[in-house]
Design a protein around this motif. Structure first.
Motif, short mmCIF file in Angstrom:
data_model
loop_
_atom_site.label_atom_id
_atom_site.label_comp_id
_atom_site.label_asym_id
_atom_site.label_seq_id
_atom_site.Cartn_x
_atom_site.Cartn_y
_atom_site.Cartn_z
N GLU A 3 56.88 26.51 36.21
CA GLU A 3 57.50 25.27 35.75
C GLU A 3 57.73 24.27 36.88
O GLU A 3 57.65 23.06 36.67
N THR A 4 58.02 24.79 38.08
CA THR A 4 58.34 23.94 39.23
C THR A 4 57.63 24.45 40.47
O THR A 4 57.56 25.66 40.70
N GLY A 32 50.02 22.43 33.78
CA GLY A 32 51.13 21.81 33.07
C GLY A 32 52.45 21.94 33.79
O GLY A 32 53.52 22.02 33.15
N GLY A 37 55.84 21.10 35.44
CA GLY A 37 56.75 20.02 35.05
C GLY A 37 57.42 19.30 36.20
O GLY A 37 57.99 18.22 36.00
N HIS A 38 57.38 19.87 37.42
CA HIS A 38 58.14 19.27 38.52
C HIS A 38 57.52 19.72 39.83
O HIS A 38 57.39 20.91 40.10
#
Length: 247
Positions: free
Chosen positions: A57-58, A85, A87-88
């Motif tokens: 995710e990060t 994909g 996100g951060h």
């Protein structure tokens, strides 16, 4: 639980960031050239990078080298992060990359621009020089009978563990773009840092303030390495040296 990838996760800063995040209960993947299961050379990229980013995710991007390749590494990381994909994307940069015309600084600034234009949600933190770097430089200069330092150059060293705390905090927050710089608690002359180093190590050297020339020197003398309005660090250079050498 957040899954976070730390590039350069075995380096001075990356290792600390990894420890902070794992202590908080997050799953952290360490990416470096030689550490399994995510041994990837970012300058080359490849399928190993896609595997490392699957489900992440990060990303906290700490991997960097003054010997070159950072821009290519950023290109590969950004492309793979888009495919996965992510996100951060959090990036650690250096105070002065837009003011001091050093080749490595230009590269760091170019990486910042790539991240800003990547289409990913991002956060960039610039910090002043780490205590560890100042110690390494002074240790090298102290090999001669006289320890030379550039005359009139101020510095504002910061504790790497405090930077790691801030990066971990940013990684768990929402993407924030360019956040306020982070500087150490004191603006110091290089000769005062050299004297502190000699006292802490018990070495006897004369300290010579040497005038230099060129754009890098002028920019550094003018405060290009400083963030006095963001002196948020707590640990002084003497406190750092005391922990390292017990004096």
């Amino acid at each position: 639980m957040t899954t976070i990838l730390v590039t350069g996760g075995t380096g001075t800063l990356g290792r600390c960031v990894t420890e902070r995040l794992r202590t908080d209960g997050h799953e952290v993947r360490v990416l470096s050239r030689h550490t399994q299961p995510y041994a990837v050379d970012l300058r080359v990229g490849g399928s190993g990078l896609d595997a490392a980013l699957a489900g992440v995710e990060t990303v906290v991007h700490c991997a960097s080298s003054p010997r070159g390749g950072d821009e290519e590494a950023a290109d590969h990381l950004i492309a793979a992060a888009r495919r996965a994909g992510v996100g951060h994307l959090v990036y650690i940069s250096i105070v002065g990359v837009d003011r001091v015309p050093l080749g490595y600084y230009r590269t760091k600034l170019a990486v910042e621009r790539r991240i800003e234009e990547s289409g990913l949600a991002w956060t960039v933190l610039r910090t002043t020089q780490f205590h560890d770097l100042v110690l390494s430089v002074l240790g090298g200069l102290a090999k001669s009978p006289v320890l030379p330092v550039p005359a009139g150059v101020p510095d504002q060293p910061v504790e790497v563990g405090e930077v790691a705390d801030r990066l971990a905090e940013l990684a768990l927050d929402a993407p924030a773009g360019r956040v306020p710089d982070m500087g150490g608690p004191e603006v110091r002359s290089l000769d005062s840092l050299a004297h502190a180093y000699l006292h802490a190590t018990g070495r006897r050297r004369a300290v010579a303030r040497v005038p230099l020339f060129g754009g890098v020197y002028r920019a550094a003398r003018a405060g290009g390495l400083l963030a006095p309005e963001h002196a948020v660090g707590k640990t002084t250079f003497e406190e750092y040296l005391g922990r390292r050498f017990g004096r």
